[in-house]
Design a protein around this motif. Structure first.
Motif, PDB file in Angstrom:
ATOM      1  N   UNK A 186      16.821  -3.903   7.332  1.00 48.42           N
ATOM      2  CA  UNK A 186      17.305  -5.126   6.685  1.00 48.42           C
ATOM      3  C   UNK A 186      16.802  -6.384   7.362  1.00 48.42           C
ATOM      4  N   UNK A 187      16.826  -6.415   8.673  1.00 51.51           N
ATOM      5  CA  UNK A 187      16.468  -7.623   9.411  1.00 51.51           C
ATOM      6  C   UNK A 187      15.053  -7.584   9.988  1.00 51.51           C
ATOM      7  N   UNK A 188      14.281  -6.543   9.656  1.00 49.66           N
ATOM      8  CA  UNK A 188      12.934  -6.424  10.208  1.00 49.66           C
ATOM      9  C   UNK A 188      11.933  -7.222   9.380  1.00 49.66           C
ATOM     10  N   UNK A 189      10.932  -7.839  10.021  1.00 46.60           N
ATOM     11  CA  UNK A 189       9.881  -8.538   9.274  1.00 46.60           C
ATOM     12  C   UNK A 189       8.979  -7.525   8.564  1.00 46.60           C
ATOM     13  N   UNK A 190       8.202  -7.968   7.575  1.00 44.87           N
ATOM     14  CA  UNK A 190       7.356  -7.045   6.807  1.00 44.87           C
ATOM     15  C   UNK A 190       6.426  -6.201   7.675  1.00 44.87           C
ATOM     16  N   UNK A 191       5.862  -6.775   8.729  1.00 45.98           N
ATOM     17  CA  UNK A 191       4.868  -6.047   9.539  1.00 45.98           C
ATOM     18  C   UNK A 191       5.470  -4.861  10.281  1.00 45.98           C
ATOM     19  N   UNK A 192       6.811  -4.816  10.393  1.00 40.11           N
ATOM     20  CA  UNK A 192       7.446  -3.714  11.116  1.00 40.11           C
ATOM     21  C   UNK A 192       8.087  -2.694  10.161  1.00 40.11           C
ATOM     22  N   UNK A 193       7.830  -2.808   8.876  1.00 37.53           N
ATOM     23  CA  UNK A 193       8.438  -1.892   7.902  1.00 37.53           C
ATOM     24  C   UNK A 193       7.485  -0.789   7.445  1.00 37.53           C
ATOM     25  N   UNK A 194       6.218  -0.905   7.759  1.00 34.45           N
ATOM     26  CA  UNK A 194       5.192   0.039   7.311  1.00 34.45           C
ATOM     27  C   UNK A 194       5.222   0.207   5.795  1.00 34.45           C
ATOM     28  N   UNK A 195       5.098  -0.933   5.116  1.00 32.87           N
ATOM     29  CA  UNK A 195       5.028  -0.926   3.655  1.00 32.87           C
ATOM     30  C   UNK A 195       3.645  -1.417   3.232  1.00 32.87           C
ATOM     31  N   UNK A 196       3.182  -0.931   2.085  1.00 32.40           N
ATOM     32  CA  UNK A 196       1.960  -1.439   1.480  1.00 32.40           C
ATOM     33  C   UNK A 196       2.329  -2.250   0.258  1.00 32.40           C
ATOM     34  N   UNK A 197       1.648  -3.389   0.060  1.00 29.78           N
ATOM     35  CA  UNK A 197       2.009  -4.299  -1.032  1.00 29.78           C
ATOM     36  C   UNK A 197       0.781  -4.592  -1.882  1.00 29.78           C
ATOM     37  N   UNK A 198       0.937  -4.477  -3.201  1.00 33.26           N
ATOM     38  CA  UNK A 198      -0.121  -4.829  -4.149  1.00 33.26           C
ATOM     39  C   UNK A 198       0.409  -5.929  -5.053  1.00 33.26           C
ATOM     40  N   UNK A 199      -0.324  -7.057  -5.108  1.00 32.27           N
ATOM     41  CA  UNK A 199       0.140  -8.231  -5.846  1.00 32.27           C
ATOM     42  C   UNK A 199      -0.566  -8.345  -7.195  1.00 32.27           C
ATOM     43  N   UNK A 200       0.020  -9.152  -8.081  1.00 31.73           N
ATOM     44  CA  UNK A 200      -0.566  -9.362  -9.402  1.00 31.73           C
ATOM     45  C   UNK A 200      -1.918 -10.056  -9.307  1.00 31.73           C
ATOM     46  N   UNK A 201      -2.059 -11.002  -8.372  1.00 27.22           N
ATOM     47  CA  UNK A 201      -3.291 -11.784  -8.290  1.00 27.22           C
ATOM     48  C   UNK A 201      -4.286 -11.215  -7.275  1.00 27.22           C
ATOM     49  N   UNK A 202      -4.111  -9.938  -6.930  1.00 31.69           N
ATOM     50  CA  UNK A 202      -4.988  -9.195  -6.028  1.00 31.69           C
ATOM     51  C   UNK A 202      -4.859  -9.637  -4.568  1.00 31.69           C
ATOM     52  N   UNK A 203      -4.861 -10.975  -4.312  1.00 30.24           N
ATOM     53  CA  UNK A 203      -4.729 -11.519  -2.949  1.00 30.24           C
ATOM     54  C   UNK A 203      -5.809 -10.985  -2.019  1.00 30.24           C
TER      55      UNK A 203
END
Length: 367
Positions: free
Chosen positions: A72-89
């Motif tokens: 809950x309180x962890x920043x994104x870099x410590x969650x081991x998640x992959x993210x794909x955005x609509x605008x590719x980024x």
């Protein structure tokens, strides 16, 4: 590249922006390796829930768990998640290889391992040999697959996708839908996918969570939501619907009878929860369930016929003036009769509470 995924749990998660409640308290369990789609109109809260999972937003209340770990309180870099955005980024000044390798370099992965893992990720999205290409040399579909490879190469516990196909044309969107589904079946990563496109949800999902006004309206498989919606909102959001409104004449176990003004016979169908005799309700009948006959059924006249290739889309007017949609195979031809009978099986009818109440409830496929 290893195949893995962890369960993710939202427990009483909510989010407010000042006085605006963007997400009402929500509980949602997503199984390890499951592909779950958050489906709903703009402003329904689906992207807010996704951003809480990613760590880009902190919930106003509640907890988020990935596996057994409270993140809950962890920043994104410590969650081991992959993210794909609509605008590719994607980084336009970097080539394909360097875009995919970016997350690995940020994690301090050895150079030899980076090359191996980037090549494997590009192979997964069918872009082997594209590593030296500039981003500007790629089509929109290829750029989106590079973005997908970049998310997968870090071997995330959870893959998050925020309307990733919104910028693609229809034909290319359909192709990439199948590619994403293929990858999920091969590698089994837990995936949360956000869209407002019902076709994407139906094609790719193990389960769909339909959202409305910051609430989870109903959760279940595509077939459950299509055939057994618990509200008019869900029925209308997945596929075309005929809704014949009337008064509940009787409820007997799982079956109900509906009296509709201007029609000679009652409509019989499966009763949704919460129906009461004398209350207003609507009979949901999908267009493909409507059959045309010559002598029996509700009398109707053809108003319009549209050729859709394999199918004919027909609009028919009942005696009370209500329009009913019907789908039939084009090879069966257009009926020549001026007046026809409409019939359907009671098992294809769902009697729903009147949607005018605006009430929102959360039902799972197990309810």
């Amino acid at each position: 590249m290893s195949d893995r995924g962890l369960a993710i749990s939202f427990r009483g998660v909510s989010r407010s922006f000042g006085a605006v409640r963007a997400l009402m308290p929500s509980d949602l369990e997503i199984g390890a390796g499951e592909f779950l789609t958050l489906l709903g109109p703009s402003g329904s809260g689906k992207t807010t829930l996704l951003n809480i999972a990613a760590g880009y937003l902190l919930p106003s209340a509640g907890r988020v768990l990935i596996g057994e770990r409270d993140v809950t309180d962890l920043p994104p870099r410590r969650r081991n998640i992959g993210m794909v955005f609509q605008n590719y980024a994607l980084f336009p000044h970097l080539g394909v290889f360097d875009n995919v390798a970016y997350g690995l370099r940020a994690r301090g992965v050895a150079v030899a391992d980076i090359a191996r893992r980037v090549d494997a990720a590009l192979g997964m999205v069918r872009l082997s040999g594209y590593g030296t290409r500039a981003i500007g040399q790629l089509s929109g579909g290829q750029q989106q697959r590079v973005a997908l490879a970049r998310a997968l190469v870090i071997e995330p516990d959870v893959l998050l996708m925020d309307e990733p196909l919104g910028a693609l044309d229809r034909q290319l969107r359909q192709y990439v839908q199948l590619e994403i589904r293929r990858l999920h079946r091969q590698h089994g990563r837990t995936t949360i996918y956000v869209t407002h496109d019902q076709e994407e949800a139906l094609v790719m999902s193990d389960r769909i969570a339909i959202m409305r006004d910051g609430r989870l309206e109903q959760i279940g498989s595509a077939e459950t939501l299509y055939r057994r919606p618990q509200s008019e909102f869900v029925a209308g959001f997945l596929g075309e619907s005929n809704l014949l409104r009337g008064i509940v004449a009787s409820v007997n176990g799982t079956q109900a009878r509906l009296t509709v003004a201007g029609l000679d016979s009652e409509i019989v169908g499966e009763a949704a929860e919460g129906l009461k005799v004398g209350a207003r309700a609507a009979a949901l009948i999908r267009p493909e369930s409507v059959r045309l006959v010559s002598e029996k059924g509700l009398k109707a006249k053809i108003v319009e016929t549209v050729f859709l290739g394999e199918l004919l889309a027909m609009r028919l007017s009942l005696a009370n003036g209500q329009i009913v949609l019907c789908r039939r195979f084009a090879r069966d031809g257009v009926p020549v009769e001026e007046t026809l009978g409409l019939v359907w099986d009671p098992g294809d009818v769902r009697i729903l509470p009147d949607g005018a109440s605006g009430e929102s409830t959360t039902k799972t496929e197990e309810d």
